[in-house]
Design a protein around this motif. Structure first.
Motif, PDB file in Angstrom:
ATOM      1  N   THR A  18       0.833  -1.213   0.000  1.00  0.00           N
ATOM      2  CA  THR A  18       0.000   0.000   0.000  1.00  0.00           C
ATOM      3  C   THR A  18       0.858   1.250   0.000  1.00  0.00           C
ATOM      4  N   ALA A  19       1.899   1.262   0.829  1.00  0.00           N
ATOM      5  CA  ALA A  19       2.779   2.423   0.901  1.00  0.00           C
ATOM      6  C   ALA A  19       3.517   2.629  -0.422  1.00  0.00           C
ATOM      7  N   PHE A  20       3.996   1.533  -1.000  1.00  0.00           N
ATOM      8  CA  PHE A  20       4.709   1.624  -2.283  1.00  0.00           C
ATOM      9  C   PHE A  20       3.792   2.184  -3.360  1.00  0.00           C
ATOM     10  N   THR A  21       2.572   1.638  -3.439  1.00  0.00           N
ATOM     11  CA  THR A  21       1.621   2.081  -4.457  1.00  0.00           C
ATOM     12  C   THR A  21       1.245   3.541  -4.266  1.00  0.00           C
ATOM     13  N   SER A  22       1.059   3.951  -3.021  1.00  0.00           N
ATOM     14  CA  SER A  22       0.683   5.339  -2.737  1.00  0.00           C
ATOM     15  C   SER A  22       1.782   6.305  -3.154  1.00  0.00           C
ATOM     16  N   CYS A  23       3.026   5.971  -2.840  1.00  0.00           N
ATOM     17  CA  CYS A  23       4.153   6.834  -3.226  1.00  0.00           C
ATOM     18  C   CYS A  23       4.277   6.921  -4.737  1.00  0.00           C
ATOM     19  N   PHE A  24       4.112   5.771  -5.403  1.00  0.00           N
ATOM     20  CA  PHE A  24       4.198   5.782  -6.861  1.00  0.00           C
ATOM     21  C   PHE A  24       3.118   6.655  -7.470  1.00  0.00           C
ATOM     22  N   PHE A  25       1.880   6.489  -7.003  1.00  0.00           N
ATOM     23  CA  PHE A  25       0.785   7.248  -7.585  1.00  0.00           C
ATOM     24  C   PHE A  25       0.916   8.741  -7.308  1.00  0.00           C
ATOM     25  N   ALA A  26       1.454   9.105  -6.153  1.00  0.00           N
ATOM     26  CA  ALA A  26       1.649  10.515  -5.851  1.00  0.00           C
ATOM     27  C   ALA A  26       2.579  11.150  -6.883  1.00  0.00           C
ATOM     28  N   ALA A  27       3.684  10.463  -7.183  1.00  0.00           N
ATOM     29  CA  ALA A  27       4.623  10.979  -8.174  1.00  0.00           C
ATOM     30  C   ALA A  27       4.039  10.919  -9.579  1.00  0.00           C
ATOM     31  N   TYR A  28       3.345   9.821  -9.885  1.00  0.00           N
ATOM     32  CA  TYR A  28       2.747   9.627 -11.205  1.00  0.00           C
ATOM     33  C   TYR A  28       1.720  10.720 -11.502  1.00  0.00           C
TER      34      TYR A  28
END
Length: 214
Positions: A18-28
């Motif tokens: 969840t943390a990985f996906t959230s960080c990725f989407f924030a940058a994306y």
């Protein structure tokens, strides 16, 4: 078998993913809404005209998030999960770097998205930018390689590899059937995912030490 693996460090896997996906989407999404330069439109090819819009492909498109979560979910140790996260994270960072240096988007599909509520929601969240290479395709291909390498340690029928490959192909198809991506995005994403998977290939392969005790 699978439940035993998934239960190992379940909350670590759950919150880590969840943390990985959230960080990725924030940058994306930041790059999507705030491109660093002029946005290039990726051209259509004959294949884009041959593959019609198919709203029923949306569940397959969204199944990517289950598919790429399978390798870490089936791992036995935190070290293995972290190692996988760092490797797929490198792929994502490389893709985001491309989007920063070369903002790009697919051309308008000229479809009334209001007729398809699920698609309208997707288009509202994930617009037509950050198209090439398709990270949807690249991460699916990356996960497909890992699942292929993990099959011996899972002690399942080798036909599982065919099922995994078919799922990956279906996800790749769905990116075009939902008109989220065009053929060039898909081709470059496939090459990108393959190159990154092979360049970051674990050594030794996930066999010894990756199996549950008998």
């Amino acid at each position: 078998m699978f439940l035993s693996r998934i239960r190992r460090h379940f909350w670590f896997k759950c919150f880590g993913t969840t943390a990985f996906t959230s960080c990725f989407f924030a940058a994306y999404l930041y790059l999507l809404k705030s491109p660093a330069g002029s946005v290039t439109t990726v051209p259509l090819t004959w294949l884009d005209h041959r593959i019609p819009f198919e709203p029923l492909a949306l569940p397959v498109y969204l199944s990517l998030w289950v598919y790429i979560s399978l390798p870490p979910a089936l791992m036995l140790t935190r070290a293995q999960v972290i190692d996988y996260g760092l490797r797929i994270g490198a792929l994502c960072l490389a893709g985001l770097a491309v989007f920063y240096l070369w903002p790009n988007a697919v051309p308008p599909a000229h479809i009334d998205w209001d007729r398809y509520p699920g698609m309208a929601f997707l288009k509202g969240v994930d617009a037509a930018g950050n198209a090439c290479p398709s990270l949807h395709v690249a991460t699916a291909v990356f996960a497909a390689f890992w699942l292929h390498w993990m099959v011996p340690s899972l002690r399942v029928d080798r036909r599982a590899r065919w099922f995994s490959a078919a799922w990956c192909v279906a996800i790749v198809y769905s990116t075009m059937a939902t008109k989220q991506h065009v053929a060039i995005d898909v081709l470059v994403g496939t090459i990108f995912g393959t190159v990154m998977a092979l360049a970051l290939k674990p050594r030794p392969l996930p066999t010894a030490g990756w199996s549950l005790p008998t």
